[in-house]
Design an enzyme around this catalytic site. Structure first.
Site, PDB file in Angstrom:
ATOM      1  N   MET A  27       1.743  14.711  37.751  1.00  0.00           N
ATOM      2  CA  MET A  27       1.635  15.229  39.242  1.00  0.00           C
ATOM      3  C   MET A  27       2.606  15.771  39.563  1.00  0.00           C
ATOM      4  O   MET A  27       2.584  16.710  40.000  1.00  0.00           O
ATOM      5  CB  MET A  27       0.478  14.998  40.014  1.00  0.00           C
ATOM      6  N   ASP A 155      -7.169   8.026  40.316  1.00  0.00           N
ATOM      7  CA  ASP A 155      -5.732   7.416  39.905  1.00  0.00           C
ATOM      8  C   ASP A 155      -6.139   6.019  40.099  1.00  0.00           C
ATOM      9  O   ASP A 155      -4.115   5.762  40.020  1.00  0.00           O
ATOM     10  CB  ASP A 155      -5.177   8.529  40.026  1.00  0.00           C
TER      11      ASP A 155
END
Length: 908
Positions: A27, A155
């Site tokens: 990310m 996550d």
């Protein structure tokens, strides 16, 4: 530092001093910085460009505000967030200086000078029960606080749990909510997803849009299980295999594997791992309470209470001991060297990218991608990081591979004989080495390598590598001037694509192939004592010498073979013996201590479909019944037909009309591709190696009518081969790319009538390719790597007296609109559009993002899409699901198995 680092530092210079990069994740990229106002160390996380493009600055900054209110002792706080914009000079070589801007979406957190839970588990494998329960309780407290504020992490994994002064800190709430809310359904466009397969809840693995707190509870249960047992409840060779187990299998009973775990703890973890969210704890707080409550018990399928199991304590202890031993042997935290000679195999998916994503399509042997340390302690391989190759290293006892800083653009790693160094080549033509223990990469040679990347480190501390201009070169591993080993190994007839050392610097084994390596390859040996080479095995690849006294090599059809080999005469002494079935060509490697590494399976994305894609990214199939390995589509001037190359053994050009009819245009040669239409749409120029070229392996440019009324005729021939053909819209010019003995790739042009003398356009500097001539023939678009990364340029045609940089942050595959008012190119997985005004002077607009090109075929050497005449849609190649990386297989003590198969005793 890189140009990207410098731009970021400039963008944030008024608030933070960026010191160095700490690492990259799926990310964001993390940087260590100093908060200038508060004089403190901070971690600045910058969203990956493709993710930032999907979310958008306004939405991201709006959603991330919620996380700033998460104040909890076990949540890493959010200090700051924002969008930083800095102007970048695009071109100052002309009289006008144009400026574009570079935008960064970032958030700032405290810098934790500790370790992650992942690194602790890698070091210790299992934690004590009390420590595991304490950390799980702290994480549960952080999650419960976030859940009460409506924030779901999505996550949770050991990499996102920081350990500071012994306490847990949950990180990355700063991105989870923003991505969840702002990214929405468009996450798949970036090729990213929240969640890691081992820690995904079943509903998350199924792609459910409505995920609640119980998904985080499941992930925490997985972490608790891993802290107690040493591995997650579900493992497998691939993400798909893990997800399948998450959906269908039950975890192994904890107390059967570790009898010291209290029943209430095992029972609490089991409840958190239930398939249905309704069967899990209703809150993270309830989970933490159960971990501490000795009376908590559940009689689910994970095991009855201890008193009702019907198994003796002695047998239970024996079963647990066997289970722990089995896990220790089978887990992908490899065994450290021990006196045992037991052979064990582990499969693991190393690569994140489709095999060959950043390499030449149709050429799977372009580089050796994996290497194993001499003592078998680690694997180094090349993977795609941020759209570019970079070396990754996987240790025996490390759960996940980590990028090797300083190895950006790295391919074909190889170890020094003592294992202290890793050598590699780069896509911008450099030979480098980097210490295994850590440190900066050292450049040994700037070879000008353009396509083929391979090298080998010999026992005498010299390195032999492929110099694309000068053939095989040998250089001291300490640096200096190289000497030629062989000239017949770079451009022209023979290409070396793999190398392996022979003991005591006797010579080296190598795999070579003719032309563009579309045909067969052969294994040869080079004798350094006599400076001579000899072919050993035809139709083979990827040879290694075994201490059993054998030559090991892979067959082009798949499989590993052994053949007796005499080190004194460098000759084969016996017949071929099959050793391992299914080994991919050119994928085998072996360590000095007898460990083996090879790959099986995988696909380079041979399955693909042709798609029409609108400017907003919406796509429709051209022909749902037509699938294959498509390459290099080009649309006719009237938009009523297009050509495309289809790879099926050989590569041939096909024509498809808008009425649905298809016809095969070419019949001869193994390569027919990269077509360009004549202005009237009646013929095409294309690159080919027809049979009429005799024994010559290089490709030339031919022209043929699309109605097949006459055979193809030679348009242009070149000693070293031609790789691109571009006809001007006025029919006056041919622009082409050729290989040269004294330069890297070179773009040239010549008139088709009158004075047909060759005009050099781009012949110096780093690799230049992907030529695209504007409709008015005033400007040539192309890509080059003069700034250290591929960028799109414009050059005045044919004078070459003005050059303008078009892209920033990377640019490739330029294409013009039919009216010449727009130039399209790819950058950071986005298709970009730039408005172009060429009269009275060249003026470029601000690049605009059109849509994500993730999942569509791209190439480093020629455009893999085309633009319709009205400029409203694009003909692109969508890679289908069968484009998957291969699985790497690591075999401990493989020499034991090999000796048994070959009936060899001892070591020669």
């Amino acid at each position: 530092m890189s140009a990207a680092f410098d731009r970021l530092a400039a963008a944030l210079a008024d608030r933070y001093r960026i010191e160095r990069e700490l690492g990259q994740g799926g990310m964001a990229t993390v940087y260590l910085a100093e908060d200038l106002k508060h004089q403190r160390k901070v971690a600045v996380k910058v969203l990956q460009p493709e993710l930032a493009a999907v979310i958008g600055a306004e939405r991201f900054l709006s959603e991330i505000k919620t996380t700033a209110n998460l104040q909890h002792p076990h949540i890493l706080p959010l200090f700051d967030s924002g969008e930083a914009i800095v102007p970048s000079i695009i071109d100052d070589r002309s009289s006008t200086i144009d400026r574009h801007t570079q935008s960064y979406l970032y958030y700032v957190m405290p810098y934790v000078d500790g370790e992650t839970l992942r690194s602790r588990l890698v070091r210790e494998t299992q934690l004590s029960v009390s420590e595991a329960v304490r950390l799980a309780t702290e994480i549960a407290g952080a999650l419960d606080h976030a859940h009460s504020h409506g924030v779901i992490h999505r996550d949770i994994k050991p990499e996102n749990i920081l350990i500071q002064h012994g306490s847990a800190l949950v990180a990355d709430f700063g991105i989870a909510l923003a991505v969840q809310q702002a990214g929405g359904d468009r996450m798949t466009q970036t090729g990213m997803s929240l969640g890691t397969p081992h820690y995904m809840s079943p509903e998350q693995a199924m792609g459910e849009k409505q995920i609640d707190a119980r998904s985080d509870i499941y992930a925490l249960g997985v972490i608790c299980y891993e802290m107690l047992i040493g591995e997650p409840p579900f493992t497998g060779p691939s993400a798909q295999a893990i997800v399948a187990k998450v959906m269908t299998e039950s975890p192994k009973e904890i107390t059967a594997q570790r009898k010291s775990v209290p029943f209430n703890v095992a029972s609490a973890v089991a409840k958190s791992l239930e398939k249905l969210p309704a069967d899990r704890f209703e809150s993270a707080k309830a989970f933490a309470t159960a971990l501490a409550d000795q009376s908590f018990a559940t009689t689910q399928s994970h095991g009855a209470p201890r008193g009702r199991r019907g198994i003796s304590p002695l047998l239970a202890g024996a079963t647990a001991a066997v289970a722990v031993a089995a896990i220790a042997l089978a887990a992908w935290g490899w065994l450290r060297p021990t006196p045992t000679v037991e052979v064990s195999r582990q499969r693991v998916m190393l690569w994140n990218h489709p095999w060959g994503e950043f390499l030449s399509p149709g050429n799977p042997m372009v580089a050796t991608q994996t290497a194993i340390a001499p003592d078998g302690s680690s694997i180094v391989f090349s993977d795609s990081v941020g759209g570019r190759p970079q070396l990754m290293r996987k240790l025996r006892d490390q759960a996940e591979p980590t990028p090797l800083a300083g190895t950006e653009r790295g391919l074909s790693p190889f170890f020094s004989p003592d294992g202290a160094w890793i050598g590699f080549l780069t896509t911008d033509g450099k030979l480098k080495k980097i210490p295994v223990a850590g440190g900066g990469a050292i450049t040994l040679s700037e070879s000008g390598n353009d396509v083929y990347f391979v090298g080998v480190w010999l026992d005498d501390n010299t390195i032999v590598f492929v110099d694309d201009r000068n053939g095989l070169q040998r250089i001291s591993a300490e640096g200096g001037v190289g000497t030629m080993v062989s000239s017949d190994s770079g451009r022209g007839r023979t290409i070396v694509v793999a190398m392996a050392p022979l003991p005591k610097s006797r010579g080296f084994l190598y795999t070579s192939c003719p032309g563009n390596c579309v045909g067969g390859s052969s294994v040869s040996v080079f004798d350094l004592a006599t400076d001579t080479a000899r072919t050993l095995v035809a139709n083979a690849a990827g040879a290694w010498y075994s201490p059993t006294g054998h030559l090991l090599y892979t067959d082009r059809a798949g499989g590993l073979f052994a053949n007796g080999f005499d080190l004194k005469t460098l000759a084969l002494t016996g017949g071929a013996v099959p050793v391992i079935d299914g080994v991919n060509p050119n994928s085998f490697a072996m360590s000095a201590t007898g460990e083996a590494l090879y790959t099986v399976g995988g696909s380079a994305g041979a399955g693909s479909a042709l798609m029409w894609v609108d400017r907003d990214g919406r796509s429709t199939p051209v022909d749902s019944s037509w699938q294959g390995n498509f390459q290099y589509p080009t649309i006719s001037p009237d938009g009523q037909a297009f050509t495309v190359s289809v790879v099926d053994g050989a590569t041939h050009l096909w024509l498809r009309r808008t009425n649905g009819t298809k016809q095969k245009l070419t019949q001869n040669g193994s390569i027919n591709w990269r077509a360009s239409w004549s202005p009237d749409g009646r013929s095409i120029a294309f690159v080919t190696n027809p049979r009429s070229s005799g024994d010559r392996d290089a490709t030339d440019i031919y022209q043929m009518p699309i109605d097949g009324s006459t055979p193809p005729t030679l348009l242009h021939k070149h000693s070293y081969g031609l790789w691109e053909a571009e006809l001007s819209r006025d029919g006056e010019w041919l622009v082409y790319r050729s290989d040269e003995a004294d330069a890297q790739t070179a773009i040239r042009a010549r008139r088709l009538r009158g004075d047909t003398a060759t005009i050099p356009l781009v012949v110096a500097g780093s690799s230049s390719m992907q030529a695209a001539l504007s409709p008015d023939t005033r400007w040539l678009a192309y890509i080059a790597e003069t700034t250290g990364q591929r960028e799109t340029y414009l050059m005045a045609f044919p004078s070459g007296d003005v050059t303008r940089l078009v892209s920033t942050g990377g640019g490739s595959e330029p294409r013009w609109s039919s009216d010449g008012r727009e130039l399209f190119y790819k950058s950071a997985n986005q298709l970009m559009s730039v408005a172009v005004t060429s009269a009275p002077t060249l003026t470029l607009g601000t690049p605009q993002r059109l849509f994500s090109v993730a999942g569509y075929r791209g190439a480093r050497n020629r455009q893999q899409y085309d633009v319709s005449p009205d400029g409203q849609r694009f003909l692109m190649i969508k890679l289908l699901q069968d484009g998957t990386p291969p699985e790497a297989v690591y075999v401990e003590h493989w020499l034991t198995e090999l000796r048994a198969k070959l009936q060899v005793k001892g070591t020669p």
